[in-house]
Design an enzyme around this catalytic site. Sequence first.
Site, PDB file in Angstrom:
ATOM      1  N   LYS A 130       4.878   3.280  25.999  1.00  0.00           N
ATOM      2  CA  LYS A 130       4.249   3.559  24.602  1.00  0.00           C
ATOM      3  C   LYS A 130       4.298   5.350  24.329  1.00  0.00           C
ATOM      4  O   LYS A 130       4.610   5.663  23.381  1.00  0.00           O
ATOM      5  CB  LYS A 130       2.723   3.100  24.528  1.00  0.00           C
ATOM      6  CG  LYS A 130       2.102   3.467  23.145  1.00  0.00           C
ATOM      7  CD  LYS A 130       1.008   2.435  23.022  1.00  0.00           C
ATOM      8  CE  LYS A 130       0.242   2.852  21.729  1.00  0.00           C
ATOM      9  NZ  LYS A 130      -0.240   1.693  21.240  1.00  0.00           N
ATOM     10  N   ASN A 172       0.784  -1.156  -0.075  1.00  0.00           N
ATOM     11  CA  ASN A 172       0.042  -0.184  -0.083  1.00  0.00           C
ATOM     12  C   ASN A 172       0.767   1.170   0.151  1.00  0.00           C
ATOM     13  O   ASN A 172       0.204   2.191  -0.361  1.00  0.00           O
ATOM     14  CB  ASN A 172      -0.979  -0.034   1.186  1.00  0.00           C
ATOM     15  CG  ASN A 172      -2.221  -1.057   0.775  1.00  0.00           C
ATOM     16  OD1 ASN A 172      -2.992  -0.438   0.252  1.00  0.00           O
ATOM     17  ND2 ASN A 172      -1.999  -1.847   1.411  1.00  0.00           N
ATOM     18  N   ARG A 219      -0.333  -1.765  14.985  1.00  0.00           N
ATOM     19  CA  ARG A 219      -0.031  -1.383  16.341  1.00  0.00           C
ATOM     20  C   ARG A 219      -1.373  -0.348  16.519  1.00  0.00           C
ATOM     21  O   ARG A 219      -1.446   0.618  15.497  1.00  0.00           O
ATOM     22  CB  ARG A 219       1.308  -0.673  16.341  1.00  0.00           C
ATOM     23  CG  ARG A 219       1.605  -0.573  18.010  1.00  0.00           C
ATOM     24  CD  ARG A 219       3.251  -0.298  17.917  1.00  0.00           C
ATOM     25  NE  ARG A 219       3.909  -1.354  17.302  1.00  0.00           N
ATOM     26  CZ  ARG A 219       4.001  -2.309  18.154  1.00  0.00           C
ATOM     27  NH1 ARG A 219       4.162  -2.113  19.649  1.00  0.00           N
ATOM     28  NH2 ARG A 219       5.034  -3.489  17.580  1.00  0.00           N
ATOM     29  N   LEU A 220      -1.872  -0.187  17.642  1.00  0.00           N
ATOM     30  CA  LEU A 220      -2.705   0.975  18.294  1.00  0.00           C
ATOM     31  C   LEU A 220      -1.988   2.242  18.199  1.00  0.00           C
ATOM     32  O   LEU A 220      -0.951   2.126  18.779  1.00  0.00           O
ATOM     33  CB  LEU A 220      -3.562   0.466  19.414  1.00  0.00           C
ATOM     34  CG  LEU A 220      -4.636  -0.789  19.386  1.00  0.00           C
ATOM     35  CD1 LEU A 220      -5.011  -0.619  20.793  1.00  0.00           C
ATOM     36  CD2 LEU A 220      -5.596  -0.263  18.409  1.00  0.00           C
ATOM     37  N   HIS A 251      -8.271  -1.257   6.478  1.00  0.00           N
ATOM     38  CA  HIS A 251      -8.302  -2.362   6.887  1.00  0.00           C
ATOM     39  C   HIS A 251      -9.086  -3.472   6.004  1.00  0.00           C
ATOM     40  O   HIS A 251      -9.761  -3.083   5.323  1.00  0.00           O
ATOM     41  CB  HIS A 251      -9.221  -2.132   8.367  1.00  0.00           C
ATOM     42  CG  HIS A 251      -9.420  -3.551   8.868  1.00  0.00           C
ATOM     43  ND1 HIS A 251      -8.156  -3.996   9.787  1.00  0.00           N
ATOM     44  CD2 HIS A 251     -10.377  -4.568   8.953  1.00  0.00           C
ATOM     45  CE1 HIS A 251      -8.570  -5.474  10.372  1.00  0.00           C
ATOM     46  NE2 HIS A 251      -9.884  -5.639   9.913  1.00  0.00           N
TER      47      HIS A 251
HETATM   48  C1  GAR Z   1      -3.166  -4.427   4.228  1.00  0.00           C
HETATM   49  O1  GAR Z   1      -4.050  -5.517   3.469  1.00  0.00           O
HETATM   50  C2  GAR Z   1      -4.003  -3.677   5.286  1.00  0.00           C
HETATM   51  O2  GAR Z   1      -5.202  -3.606   4.860  1.00  0.00           O
HETATM   52  C3  GAR Z   1      -3.722  -4.590   6.473  1.00  0.00           C
HETATM   53  O3  GAR Z   1      -2.199  -4.779   6.474  1.00  0.00           O
HETATM   54  C4  GAR Z   1      -2.047  -5.246   5.063  1.00  0.00           C
HETATM   55  C5  GAR Z   1      -0.717  -4.550   4.881  1.00  0.00           C
HETATM   56  O4  GAR Z   1      -0.203  -4.955   3.575  1.00  0.00           O
HETATM   57  N1  GAR Z   1      -4.177  -3.871   7.668  1.00  0.00           N
HETATM   58  C6  GAR Z   1      -4.657  -4.319   8.895  1.00  0.00           C
HETATM   59  O5  GAR Z   1      -4.823  -5.410   8.914  1.00  0.00           O
HETATM   60  C7  GAR Z   1      -4.518  -3.076   9.936  1.00  0.00           C
HETATM   61  N2  GAR Z   1      -5.760  -3.788  10.807  1.00  0.00           N
HETATM   62  P1  GAR Z   1       1.040  -4.161   2.846  1.00  0.00           P
HETATM   63  O6  GAR Z   1       2.204  -4.056   4.037  1.00  0.00           O
HETATM   64  O7  GAR Z   1       1.384  -4.944   1.542  1.00  0.00           O
HETATM   65  O8  GAR Z   1       0.515  -2.704   2.430  1.00  0.00           O
END
Ligand code: GAR
Length: 201
Positions: free
Chosen positions: A65, A14, A91-92, A109
Amino acid sequence: MIKIAIFASGSGSNFQAIIDNIQSGSLEAEVALLVCDRPGAFVTERAKQHSIPALSIAPKNYPSKVEYEESILKELQEKEVEFIVLAGYMRLIGSTLLKVYEGKIVNIHPSLLPAFPGKDAIGQAIAANVKISGVTVHYVDAGMDTGPIIEQATVFLSENETTESLQKKIHEVEHQLYPTVLQHLFNKLEEKKDEQKASTY
Ligand code: GAR
């Protein structure tokens, strides 16, 4: 142009999609900083390839944190970052960053929230045997994937869907959706800034 920081923990596909859209001119922003909480994650390589400054920072090296996020905040402020984009940051976000950037942090997400929050949303969807899942872009608050929803897109599961095949479909949707939504949000922010400027004259 709006200065953003991208927070990521993993491969960074992303992150790459955002950079590609900036380079092609379809997203107007400057990525002033990558923040990565897993030093050595592939996303840091991507930042290097594009000469984007990266802060690799391991939370375990900080007593709390608050101190971890204070170090990040210092960098964000030095780089005059206005907006934070979470892209696979596992991470939150704590109160230190939320206080300063409230309403200016978004997350993507891999599910149709509020379904399947938290870790392994794709595995959760496969296990639940759902026929439709998708992607959500939302504002970030103190909860786990609970902030106000900005946009969603659906993904249909096939009969023999696996975690890998669903992840591929979800990624394809994410790489389109996230830059588009971000451009929309940045336009609104720029408009607000112009209005504020106009009212001070
Ligand atoms: C993505 O699919 C994103 O939606 C998810 O992690 C992946 C990262 O992929 N995020 C979560 O699950 C957040 N809760 P990437 O490193 O290839 O962008």
